[in-house]
Design an enzyme around this catalytic site. Structure first.
Site, PDB file in Angstrom:
ATOM      1  N   ASP A  15     -19.832  -1.348  -4.512  1.00 23.68           N
ATOM      2  CA  ASP A  15     -20.523   0.328  -5.059  1.00 23.68           C
ATOM      3  C   ASP A  15     -21.716  -0.516  -3.897  1.00 23.68           C
ATOM      4  OD1 ASP A  15     -21.769   2.485  -5.480  1.00 23.68           O
ATOM      5  OD2 ASP A  15     -22.876   1.216  -6.093  1.00 23.68           O
ATOM      6  N   ASP A  17     -25.144   1.754  -3.009  1.00 25.07           N
ATOM      7  CA  ASP A  17     -26.309   1.750  -3.499  1.00 25.07           C
ATOM      8  C   ASP A  17     -26.708   0.689  -5.085  1.00 25.07           C
ATOM      9  OD1 ASP A  17     -27.025   3.248  -1.043  1.00 25.07           O
ATOM     10  OD2 ASP A  17     -25.745   5.072  -2.667  1.00 25.07           O
TER      11      ASP A  17
END
Length: 183
Positions: A15, A17
């Site tokens: 991922d 953020d």
């Protein structure tokens, strides 16, 4: 907690953020990209082990009109420069209510990344900071590792099959499932 012993890992998806970079809500400014401590080292470790690496990221700022795709792509290029390089980037530009198949926790981006990397989804691990990241992995037939942050909800931690305290710990778990010839 460990990953499934009966699976070989050949690819690792992150991922963006709060996993690779410090989260700046709806960030569309490459100058605001700051890597999470250990992110570059984690990607280097994965690449050194022969893993294909990529990023799967929800970027609803595009759907909300807060950023253009070009701005998000420029921000991702900065992440790639500071933390990568990555073999594949998959971006969902949709908002939560759009019902698209790519927005995590749906499996679309993980399946797309697997195809683009030439891997079966079962050969992938997705590392993220929220339940949607792990949910997308499981929905695609991959494995997930949750690396909680202060924003991760307690129920997401409780529901995750595999939890690591940081990216180094996540990589330790992943590298234990890499074929010996590649590790």
């Amino acid at each position: 907690m460990a990953l499934a012993k009966d699976r070989v890992v050949r690819g690792l998806l992150f991922d963006r953020d709060d996993t690779l970079v410090i989260d700046v809500p709806y960030n569309a400014d490459p100058h605001k990209v700051v890597p999470v401590p250990g992110a570059h080292r984690a990607v280097e470790r994965a690449r050194a082990a022969g893993l294909r690496v990529g990023v799967v990221t929800n970027q609803s700022a595009i759907a909300k009109g807060l950023a253009t795709r070009e701005q998000v792509d420029a921000t991702n290029a900065r992440v790639d420069e500071l933390v990568g390089p990555f073999d594949v980037w998959c971006v969902c530009p949709h908002d939560a209510g759009d019902g698209c198949p790519c927005r995590k926790p749906r499996p679309g981006m993980v399946l797309d990344a697997a195809e683009r990397l030439g891997l079966d989804p079962s050969e992938l691990v997705v590392v993220g900071d929220i339940g949607a990241d792990v949910g997308a992995a499981v929905a695609a037939g991959a494995q997930g590792i949750l690396v909680p942050t202060p924003r991760t909800r307690a129920e997401e931690v409780d529901a995750a099959e595999t939890v690591a305290t940081d990216l180094d710990g996540a990589l330790d778990l992943v590298l234990a499932r890499v074929p010996a010839a590649r590790a």
